[in-house]
Design a protein around this motif. Structure first.
Motif, PDB file in Angstrom:
ATOM      1  N   PRO A 179       0.809  -1.228   0.000  1.00 48.58           N
ATOM      2  CA  PRO A 179       0.000   0.000   0.000  1.00 48.58           C
ATOM      3  C   PRO A 179       0.835   1.268   0.000  1.00 48.58           C
ATOM      4  O   PRO A 179       0.463   2.266  -0.609  1.00 48.58           O
ATOM      5  CB  PRO A 179      -0.823  -0.113   1.286  1.00 48.58           C
ATOM      6  N   LEU A 180       2.012   1.231   0.678  1.00 56.98           N
ATOM      7  CA  LEU A 180       2.856   2.423   0.719  1.00 56.98           C
ATOM      8  C   LEU A 180       3.508   2.666  -0.632  1.00 56.98           C
ATOM      9  O   LEU A 180       3.635   3.817  -1.092  1.00 56.98           O
ATOM     10  CB  LEU A 180       3.918   2.258   1.808  1.00 56.98           C
ATOM     11  N   VAL A 181       3.933   1.601  -1.289  1.00 58.92           N
ATOM     12  CA  VAL A 181       4.503   1.741  -2.629  1.00 58.92           C
ATOM     13  C   VAL A 181       3.431   2.233  -3.612  1.00 58.92           C
ATOM     14  O   VAL A 181       3.698   3.047  -4.498  1.00 58.92           O
ATOM     15  CB  VAL A 181       5.104   0.398  -3.094  1.00 58.92           C
ATOM     16  N   GLU A 182       2.236   1.733  -3.424  1.00 63.13           N
ATOM     17  CA  GLU A 182       1.131   2.172  -4.294  1.00 63.13           C
ATOM     18  C   GLU A 182       0.909   3.674  -4.149  1.00 63.13           C
ATOM     19  O   GLU A 182       0.709   4.384  -5.134  1.00 63.13           O
ATOM     20  CB  GLU A 182      -0.135   1.408  -3.936  1.00 63.13           C
ATOM     21  N   ASN A 183       0.946   4.186  -2.900  1.00 56.37           N
ATOM     22  CA  ASN A 183       0.818   5.629  -2.692  1.00 56.37           C
ATOM     23  C   ASN A 183       1.947   6.383  -3.356  1.00 56.37           C
ATOM     24  O   ASN A 183       1.749   7.463  -3.919  1.00 56.37           O
ATOM     25  CB  ASN A 183       0.811   5.937  -1.197  1.00 56.37           C
ATOM     26  N   ALA A 184       3.186   5.847  -3.257  1.00 54.46           N
ATOM     27  CA  ALA A 184       4.326   6.515  -3.868  1.00 54.46           C
ATOM     28  C   ALA A 184       4.142   6.649  -5.374  1.00 54.46           C
ATOM     29  O   ALA A 184       4.529   7.651  -5.976  1.00 54.46           O
ATOM     30  CB  ALA A 184       5.611   5.740  -3.545  1.00 54.46           C
ATOM     31  N   ILE A 185       3.518   5.633  -5.996  1.00 54.59           N
ATOM     32  CA  ILE A 185       3.288   5.695  -7.451  1.00 54.59           C
ATOM     33  C   ILE A 185       2.184   6.676  -7.777  1.00 54.59           C
ATOM     34  O   ILE A 185       2.348   7.589  -8.595  1.00 54.59           O
ATOM     35  CB  ILE A 185       2.940   4.290  -7.997  1.00 54.59           C
ATOM     36  N   TYR A 186       1.015   6.504  -7.116  1.00 56.64           N
ATOM     37  CA  TYR A 186      -0.164   7.308  -7.485  1.00 56.64           C
ATOM     38  C   TYR A 186      -0.005   8.773  -7.108  1.00 56.64           C
ATOM     39  O   TYR A 186      -0.414   9.661  -7.847  1.00 56.64           O
ATOM     40  CB  TYR A 186      -1.402   6.745  -6.802  1.00 56.64           C
ATOM     41  N   HIS A 187       0.566   9.056  -5.922  1.00 55.84           N
ATOM     42  CA  HIS A 187       0.603  10.423  -5.416  1.00 55.84           C
ATOM     43  C   HIS A 187       1.994  11.044  -5.520  1.00 55.84           C
ATOM     44  O   HIS A 187       2.144  12.223  -5.187  1.00 55.84           O
ATOM     45  CB  HIS A 187       0.151  10.460  -3.963  1.00 55.84           C
ATOM     46  N   GLY A 188       2.976  10.279  -5.948  1.00 53.14           N
ATOM     47  CA  GLY A 188       4.322  10.818  -6.027  1.00 53.14           C
ATOM     48  C   GLY A 188       4.849  10.920  -7.430  1.00 53.14           C
ATOM     49  O   GLY A 188       4.913  11.994  -8.029  1.00 53.14           O
ATOM     50  N   VAL A 189       5.186   9.780  -8.040  1.00 55.35           N
ATOM     51  CA  VAL A 189       5.912   9.805  -9.314  1.00 55.35           C
ATOM     52  C   VAL A 189       4.993   9.797 -10.519  1.00 55.35           C
ATOM     53  O   VAL A 189       5.436  10.103 -11.627  1.00 55.35           O
ATOM     54  CB  VAL A 189       6.889   8.614  -9.389  1.00 55.35           C
ATOM     55  N   LYS A 195     -10.826  13.251   4.871  1.00 53.12           N
ATOM     56  CA  LYS A 195     -10.089  12.635   3.766  1.00 53.12           C
ATOM     57  C   LYS A 195      -8.640  12.442   4.169  1.00 53.12           C
ATOM     58  O   LYS A 195      -8.075  13.198   4.944  1.00 53.12           O
ATOM     59  CB  LYS A 195     -10.170  13.518   2.511  1.00 53.12           C
ATOM     60  N   THR A 196      -8.026  11.424   3.612  1.00 51.58           N
ATOM     61  CA  THR A 196      -6.615  11.156   3.841  1.00 51.58           C
ATOM     62  C   THR A 196      -5.909  11.101   2.526  1.00 51.58           C
ATOM     63  O   THR A 196      -6.479  10.815   1.494  1.00 51.58           O
ATOM     64  CB  THR A 196      -6.405   9.828   4.597  1.00 51.58           C
ATOM     65  N   ASN A 197      -4.624  11.354   2.595  1.00 50.47           N
ATOM     66  CA  ASN A 197      -3.826  11.356   1.376  1.00 50.47           C
ATOM     67  C   ASN A 197      -3.319   9.954   1.087  1.00 50.47           C
ATOM     68  O   ASN A 197      -2.137   9.683   1.004  1.00 50.47           O
ATOM     69  CB  ASN A 197      -2.661  12.329   1.535  1.00 50.47           C
ATOM     70  N   ASP A 198      -4.220   9.010   0.975  1.00 52.59           N
ATOM     71  CA  ASP A 198      -3.829   7.635   0.698  1.00 52.59           C
ATOM     72  C   ASP A 198      -4.768   7.070  -0.327  1.00 52.59           C
ATOM     73  O   ASP A 198      -5.624   7.724  -0.864  1.00 52.59           O
ATOM     74  CB  ASP A 198      -3.795   6.789   1.987  1.00 52.59           C
ATOM     75  N   SER A 199      -4.591   5.806  -0.593  1.00 48.36           N
ATOM     76  CA  SER A 199      -5.329   5.193  -1.689  1.00 48.36           C
ATOM     77  C   SER A 199      -6.718   4.763  -1.314  1.00 48.36           C
ATOM     78  O   SER A 199      -7.408   4.178  -2.113  1.00 48.36           O
ATOM     79  CB  SER A 199      -4.545   3.985  -2.211  1.00 48.36           C
ATOM     80  N   THR A 200      -7.177   5.027  -0.126  1.00 51.54           N
ATOM     81  CA  THR A 200      -8.532   4.620   0.226  1.00 51.54           C
ATOM     82  C   THR A 200      -9.566   5.388  -0.520  1.00 51.54           C
ATOM     83  O   THR A 200     -10.701   4.979  -0.615  1.00 51.54           O
ATOM     84  CB  THR A 200      -8.754   4.808   1.745  1.00 51.54           C
ATOM     85  N   THR A 201      -9.199   6.541  -1.077  1.00 52.83           N
ATOM     86  CA  THR A 201     -10.170   7.332  -1.826  1.00 52.83           C
ATOM     87  C   THR A 201     -10.087   7.082  -3.310  1.00 52.83           C
ATOM     88  O   THR A 201     -10.804   7.676  -4.070  1.00 52.83           O
ATOM     89  CB  THR A 201      -9.928   8.822  -1.564  1.00 52.83           C
ATOM     90  N   ARG A 202      -9.230   6.201  -3.758  1.00 46.63           N
ATOM     91  CA  ARG A 202      -9.085   5.945  -5.185  1.00 46.63           C
ATOM     92  C   ARG A 202      -9.752   4.638  -5.542  1.00 46.63           C
ATOM     93  O   ARG A 202      -9.637   3.654  -4.843  1.00 46.63           O
ATOM     94  CB  ARG A 202      -7.602   5.872  -5.571  1.00 46.63           C
ATOM     95  N   GLY A 203     -10.440   4.672  -6.668  1.00 50.45           N
ATOM     96  CA  GLY A 203     -11.097   3.451  -7.101  1.00 50.45           C
ATOM     97  C   GLY A 203     -10.135   2.428  -7.629  1.00 50.45           C
ATOM     98  O   GLY A 203     -10.422   1.240  -7.647  1.00 50.45           O
ATOM     99  N   GLY A 208      -4.812   2.106   2.768  1.00 47.80           N
ATOM    100  CA  GLY A 208      -3.947   3.266   2.740  1.00 47.80           C
ATOM    101  C   GLY A 208      -3.049   3.325   3.949  1.00 47.80           C
ATOM    102  O   GLY A 208      -2.911   2.380   4.724  1.00 47.80           O
ATOM    103  N   VAL A 209      -2.452   4.501   4.086  1.00 48.63           N
ATOM    104  CA  VAL A 209      -1.511   4.719   5.172  1.00 48.63           C
ATOM    105  C   VAL A 209      -2.169   4.480   6.527  1.00 48.63           C
ATOM    106  O   VAL A 209      -1.597   3.845   7.408  1.00 48.63           O
ATOM    107  CB  VAL A 209      -0.961   6.157   5.078  1.00 48.63           C
ATOM    108  N   LYS A 210      -3.395   4.951   6.683  1.00 50.81           N
ATOM    109  CA  LYS A 210      -4.051   4.827   7.976  1.00 50.81           C
ATOM    110  C   LYS A 210      -4.291   3.366   8.350  1.00 50.81           C
ATOM    111  O   LYS A 210      -4.065   2.962   9.497  1.00 50.81           O
ATOM    112  CB  LYS A 210      -5.376   5.585   7.936  1.00 50.81           C
ATOM    113  N   ASN A 211      -4.764   2.565   7.403  1.00 51.83           N
ATOM    114  CA  ASN A 211      -5.043   1.165   7.711  1.00 51.83           C
ATOM    115  C   ASN A 211      -3.775   0.390   8.047  1.00 51.83           C
ATOM    116  O   ASN A 211      -3.770  -0.490   8.908  1.00 51.83           O
ATOM    117  CB  ASN A 211      -5.766   0.502   6.535  1.00 51.83           C
ATOM    118  N   VAL A 212      -2.676   0.698   7.341  1.00 49.00           N
ATOM    119  CA  VAL A 212      -1.410   0.042   7.661  1.00 49.00           C
ATOM    120  C   VAL A 212      -1.001   0.372   9.104  1.00 49.00           C
ATOM    121  O   VAL A 212      -0.585  -0.500   9.873  1.00 49.00           O
ATOM    122  CB  VAL A 212      -0.320   0.471   6.663  1.00 49.00           C
ATOM    123  N   HIS A 213      -1.118   1.657   9.448  1.00 48.01           N
ATOM    124  CA  HIS A 213      -0.759   2.081  10.802  1.00 48.01           C
ATOM    125  C   HIS A 213      -1.649   1.394  11.842  1.00 48.01           C
ATOM    126  O   HIS A 213      -1.155   0.924  12.878  1.00 48.01           O
ATOM    127  CB  HIS A 213      -0.901   3.601  10.892  1.00 48.01           C
TER     128      HIS A 213
END
Length: 610
Positions: free
Chosen positions: A488-498, A552-560, A566-571
């Motif tokens: 999930p963290l790598v997924e965030n790095a792709i979708y919201h980073g690079v 809202k959180t800046n993670d993939s829980t809001t993306r279809g 997302g980050v919150k669930n991992v934590h």
């Protein structure tokens, strides 16, 4: 000032809280009804006003078109008269006495049409050949310098219409006329030569057509030519000439047909334009918006009175209804206060089968079961802790399966066999580790292999838009970890980073032992996170007072198309299993990148914790 306003709003809120339910119901019913009435009134007002304005536009347009039709019909008739005279002159020529053969037809037509003023035949040098009426022409007229004469020479094959002017060719006549002129061939003294045929028509007929038009109490119609915008007719023509009135002819000349609004003398006006075919005159209708908007004023006055009546009526009905509704509720309130003081033997009388009666009955049941529910709540809390971990774990499903398979299909269709093998192999390993035979704790090597296969798939899907590197110290060999933490963290790095970067990005994954804990780090060189957004994410993760805007959180829980975790669930997964000392830490700098660090206990084979 801001603190004072906040205190005032807080006082108002506290005052509202202590109000009785009867007052709240009364105010609520009134506000809701008033709000609905205002919305309906605004909608009806806009609709009626829009209809009235549209009808006014349509009415103006129809009036202008009617004037245009009448004027075109009149000018077409005069054109036909001119054409018949021209044809007679062309066929018979000029007699031996110097009189053209059209003398008799002209006198006949002039006898029936009072608007036919005169007819003159001139040489191209401006010398009269023949003229009617026969009272004699004035001397020293310099006919070649007349505008109507020059118009005929400039357009020898077309019938031209002049601007209105005073006809001063004949002695004793000073009428406002519009001159029709054209160069025509005539037979004179046995040879054909060109001459200018001039027919003057009385302008009073055109004036009458326009004066009979009414566009409200103040509206009017005027006519200009389409060339220079010269005024042909205006009901206040004298004021135009002396400069006491102005018309926006520059704007009118931009339209052949249509409408626009302007402002003159502090009054808004609706201007409608129509061009007379064959002549090039523009008929302009002017109406005043204050007359058009009279319907709006009447509607607004009616709506105001209607609102006043409705408010009074609603207040009376609301006060009566709220009193009936609140009476049994107040009785139940007094009973609940006794229970609050510890009187659990209280039995509230049930006064009916309505909602309050059913509420009283259920209240009696509730009081009798309070002790039982307390015990049941303890058992449920323990079960809830276990179930939350299972629910969070079950959410970790790679939803990108369909997109990955579509990519494989496209690659197979393109003949990229080796890439297809790579994708299928990576996908197979990815799901093998995701399933892990139902185990939640897996070796660190398997977790790193899982995220490696995920990155291979995504790198192919994103057409090498990023590079990645996975490193692990020898100390992590033999350690265990919860599965599906890194993906999930790598997924965030792709979708919201690079993903949104114009240049290829880079993602680094590292595993090592630090300060007696297992540390995973996922770092990207992407767009990073704004400081305000990062603060909101940390507040949601650690509960440091406040919550993120809109939840809202800046993670993939809001993306279809994300992993669903997302980050919150991992934590939360880490905290639920290992407690507060462990979890997730996020650091980011805008335009620099983001680093997410996971801290886990050192677990060996057999679940032994170091």
């Amino acid at each position: 000032m801001r603190d004072r306003l906040r205190r005032w709003l807080f006082s108002l809120y506290n005052l509202w809280k202590v109000k009785s339910i009867q007052l709240i119901l009364t105010i609520s019913f009134t506000v809701i009804t008033l709000g609905v009435m205002i919305v309906v009134s605004v909608i009806l007002y806009d609709k009626f006003a829009e209809t009235a304005e549209r009808n006014a536009h349509l009415s103006n347009q129809q009036i202008v078109e009617q004037v245009n039709y009448n004027l075109e019909l009149y000018l077409r008739g005069m054109t036909d008269v001119f054409g018949s005279l021209e044809q007679r002159l062309r066929d018979t020529g000029i007699g031996s006495g110097g009189e053209p053969a059209l003398l008799e037809p002209f006198e006949t037509i002039a006898g029936t049409r009072k608007d036919l003023v005169s007819m003159t035949l001139l040489t191209l040098d401006g010398e009269p050949i023949f003229s009617l009426p026969s009272g004699g022409m004035r001397e020293g007229l310099r006919l070649r310098e007349q505008g109507w004469f020059q118009a005929a020479l400039d357009r020898p094959n077309s019938l031209t219409f002049s601007l209105p002017h005073i006809q001063n060719l004949y002695k004793g006549q000073y009428k406002w006329v519009v001159s029709m002129t054209k160069v025509v061939p005539v037979v004179r003294a046995g040879r054909t030569e060109n001459a200018v045929l001039l027919v003057d028509i009385n302008f009073s007929t055109i004036d009458e057509l326009c004066r009979r038009v009414s566009l409200g109490n103040k509206g009017y119609v005027y006519i200009i030519d389409e060339g220079a915008g010269n005024m042909i007719y205006h009901p206040q023509q004298q004021l135009i000439y002396i400069g006491l009135k102005y018309e926006n002819v520059e704007q009118v000349l931009k339209y052949a047909y249509g409408s626009f609004t302007d402002e003159q003398g502090g009054e808004r006006r609706l201007v409608t334009i129509k061009t007379v075919s064959g002549v090039g005159w523009k008929i302009v209708g002017v109406s005043y918006m204050d007359e058009i908007m009279t319907a709006r004023k009447e509607i607004s006055g009616f709506m105001v009175w209607l609102l006043v009546v409705v408010i009074v009526f609603v207040l009376l009905i609301s006060a009566f209804m709220s009193a009936r509704i609140s009476r049994p509720i107040k009785r139940l309130e007094r009973s609940m206060r006794r229970v609050e003081q510890g009187d659990f033997d209280l039995h509230v009388p049930v006064g009916g089968e309505d909602e309050v009666g059913r509420l009283s009955r259920q209240f009696n049941v509730m009081v009798g079961r309070i002790g039982e529910l307390v015990e049941q709540n303890i058992r449920e809390q323990e079960a809830k802790r276990r179930s939350e971990l299972e629910v969070l774990q079950s959410q970790i499903n790679p939803h990108f399966l369909y997109n990955t398979l579509n990519t494989v299909v496209r690659m197979a269709g393109s003949g990229k066999g080796e890439d297809v093998v790579t994708m299928i192999t990576s996908l197979s390993k990815f799901f093998r580790i995701s399933l892990s035979r139902g185990q939640n704790i897996i070796p660190v090597a398997d977790e790193l292999d899982h995220v490696r296969n995920y990155l291979i798939i995504q790198k192919v899907r994103y057409k090498n838009q990023f590079e990645f590197q996975i490193t692990a110290d020898e100390q992590v060999t033999g350690l265990l970890t919860m599965k599906l933490l890194l993906q999930p963290l790598v997924e965030n790095a792709i979708y919201h980073g690079v993903e949104l970067m114009p240049d290829p990005g880079r993602i680094e994954v590292r595993a090592n032992v630090c300060d007696g804990k297992l540390r995973f780090q996922v770092r990207d060189n992407g767009l990073g996170i704004r400081e305000e957004r990062l603060r909101e994410i940390r507040q949601e993760l650690y509960g440091l007072g406040g919550s993120p805007a809109n939840g809202k959180t800046n993670d993939s829980t809001t993306r279809g198309d994300g992993s669903g975790v997302g980050v919150k669930n991992v934590h939360e997964r880490i905290r639920l299993r290992y407690g507060e000392p462990y979890g997730l830490v996020m650091e980011s700098e805008p335009e620099e990148g983001t680093t997410v660090t996971l801290w886990l206990p050192l677990l060996r084979e057999g679940g032994r914790k170091e």
